[in-house]
Scaffold this motif. Structure first.
Motif, short mmCIF file in Angstrom:
data_model
loop_
_atom_site.label_atom_id
_atom_site.label_comp_id
_atom_site.label_asym_id
_atom_site.label_seq_id
_atom_site.Cartn_x
_atom_site.Cartn_y
_atom_site.Cartn_z
N ASN A 130 0.82 -1.23 0.00
CA ASN A 130 0.00 0.00 0.00
C ASN A 130 0.85 1.27 0.00
OD1 ASN A 130 1.00 -0.39 2.58
ND2 ASN A 130 -0.69 0.73 3.54
N LEU A 131 2.14 1.13 -0.27
CA LEU A 131 3.02 2.30 -0.23
C LEU A 131 3.63 2.59 -1.60
CD1 LEU A 131 4.93 1.61 3.11
CD2 LEU A 131 2.89 3.04 2.76
N ASN A 152 1.03 6.78 1.27
CA ASN A 152 0.34 5.66 1.90
C ASN A 152 -1.08 5.57 1.30
OD1 ASN A 152 -1.09 3.95 3.61
ND2 ASN A 152 0.06 4.60 5.44
N THR A 154 -3.39 3.56 2.05
CA THR A 154 -4.42 3.19 3.01
C THR A 154 -5.09 4.43 3.59
OG1 THR A 154 -3.06 1.29 3.56
CG2 THR A 154 -4.91 1.76 5.03
N ASP A 155 -4.29 5.40 4.00
CA ASP A 155 -4.93 6.62 4.54
C ASP A 155 -4.72 7.83 3.62
OD1 ASP A 155 -2.31 7.12 5.00
OD2 ASP A 155 -2.44 7.28 7.19
C1 LIG Z 1 -0.50 3.59 6.28
O1 LIG Z 1 -1.70 4.03 6.81
C2 LIG Z 1 -2.35 3.12 7.68
C3 LIG Z 1 -3.68 3.74 8.09
O2 LIG Z 1 -3.48 4.96 8.73
C4 LIG Z 1 -1.45 2.81 8.87
O3 LIG Z 1 -2.08 1.85 9.69
C5 LIG Z 1 -0.12 2.29 8.36
O4 LIG Z 1 0.76 2.10 9.44
C6 LIG Z 1 0.49 3.26 7.37
N1 LIG Z 1 1.70 2.67 6.85
C7 LIG Z 1 2.89 3.28 6.98
C8 LIG Z 1 4.07 2.51 6.47
O5 LIG Z 1 3.03 4.37 7.48
#
Ligand SMILES: *[C@@H]1O[C@H](CO)[C@@H](O)[C@H](O)[C@H]1NC(C)=O
Ligand SMILES: *[C@@H]1O[C@H](CO)[C@@H](O)[C@H](O)[C@H]1NC(C)=O
Length: 317
Positions: A130-131, A152, A154-155
């Motif tokens: 997801n990165l 990221n 995901t968020d």
């Molecule tokens: C990416 O975002 C998610 C959701 O906020 C978080 O849980 C995750 O640790 C993040 N990944 C990184 C590598 O920062």
């Protein structure tokens, strides 16, 4: 040289004039015959053609085209039914191979996302899960970035900025990942149209630690880069003068971010080189003499190319 008496001047001139007239006349006759031939054969072709995979839904591709490939010219017995067929197929006035017909696609909407921390031209990016890791690139023509930004998915946030090694190239990089380690080879070092560097690195994306790898034998701009059977392959790109296409192809044994050899191995050169090409590993190619593993090299600056480079079964990895 030539004596200019009235007679001598007149006779060759007249003959030349006559010859020119005859020449032009023959050309005109040939041209007219050609036009007649072309229009009559087009008439025959268009009344006979249209094969079954011709889609009724697409645009104005000449109806004469498919006959050349699919159907022999035949008697006029075929003409009537085929003509009807053509009309049915092109009710909406559009005839094109089904290959080119539009497929119904989901209605995708563009969504505006968080702007990148810095503007970038000609950097490089690679996604791992997801990165999205975004490297280097020009900020302006006089300034290049020497860091990595991470997006990221995901968020939907940017963050995790960290520095690149000082010696690493800033644009025209060759880059590939195995899912954790990112291998970064050669590229242009510095802003404007600076020269390339042969320095080559590997990044562990989990620890964000960089390691050196043996430099490429010679630097390149934007070579095609791929991992295959435990070897990092680098081929093509532009040579040091920026515009001569490189044909060289090297490989290096790597495993989990570690380099297993001290120097790059010379491999089969590619037939046509150049920068910004995509290097894809194609599935096995089965021929009567065995199964081959092949690379597909496609695209590139100023050119559409598609090449396949195959290795026999006895290729040592
Ligand atoms: C990416 O975002 C998610 C959701 O906020 C978080 O849980 C995750 O640790 C993040 N990944 C990184 C590598 O920062
Ligand atoms: C031409 O068409 C006739 C029937 O209309 C058919 O019998 C014959 O086999 C065709 N010839 C070729 C070469 O397709």
């Amino acid at each position: 040289m030539v004596r200019l008496t009235g007679k001598q001047q007149h006779t060759p001139g007249t003959i030349r004039f006559l010859l020119i007239c005859i020449g032009i006349g023959l050309l005109l006759i040939g041209l007219i015959a050609d036009i007649f031939w072309a229009s009559s054969s087009r008439f025959k072709l268009s009344s006979l053609s249209i094969s079954n995979n011709w889609s009724p839904h697409s645009s104005d591709f000449p109806a004469t085209f498919p006959l050349m490939f699919n159907e022999p010219l035949n008697s006029s017995a075929n003409q009537k039914p085929k003509e009807k067929h053509v009309k049915e197929k092109s009710k909406d006035g559009r005839v094109l191979s089904a290959t080119f017909a539009d497929l119904p696609a989901p209605q995708l909407k563009w969504e505006k996302m968080a702007p990148a921390p810095v503007p970038r031209l000609d950097g490089a990016a690679i996604q791992i899960k997801n990165l999205l890791f975004v490297f280097a690139g020009y900020g302006t023509i006089d300034h290049v970035h020497s860091h990595v930004d991470i997006y990221n998915f995901t968020d939907n946030t940017w963050g995790g900025r960290f520095d690149m090694p000082k010696e690493m190239a800033h644009s025209h990089l060759g880059m590939v990942t195995d899912g954790r380690y990112i291998y970064i080879v050669t590229g242009q070092y510095g802003p404007q149209c600076r020269g390339p560097t042969a320095h080559t690195f590997v990044l562990d994306t989990e620890t964000k630690k960089w390691s050196d790898m043996p430099p490429l034998p010679v630097p390149r701009y934007a070579p095609a880069t791929q991992l295959w059977r435990g070897r990092l392959h680098v081929m093509g790109g532009s040579k040091e003068n920026r515009h001569t296409p490189g044909l060289e192809h090297w490989s290096l044994a790597v495993k989990d971010g570690k380099v297993l050899e001290t120097e790059w191995r010379n491999e089969i050169p590619i037939p046509r080189g150049g920068p910004h090409r995509l290097l894809v590993i194609q599935c096995d190619y089965v021929s009567p003499t065995g199964i081959f593993k092949c690379f597909l090299v496609c695209g590139g600056s100023f050119a559409y190319t598609l090449m396949r480079i195959c290795f026999g079964n006895n290729y040592q990895t």
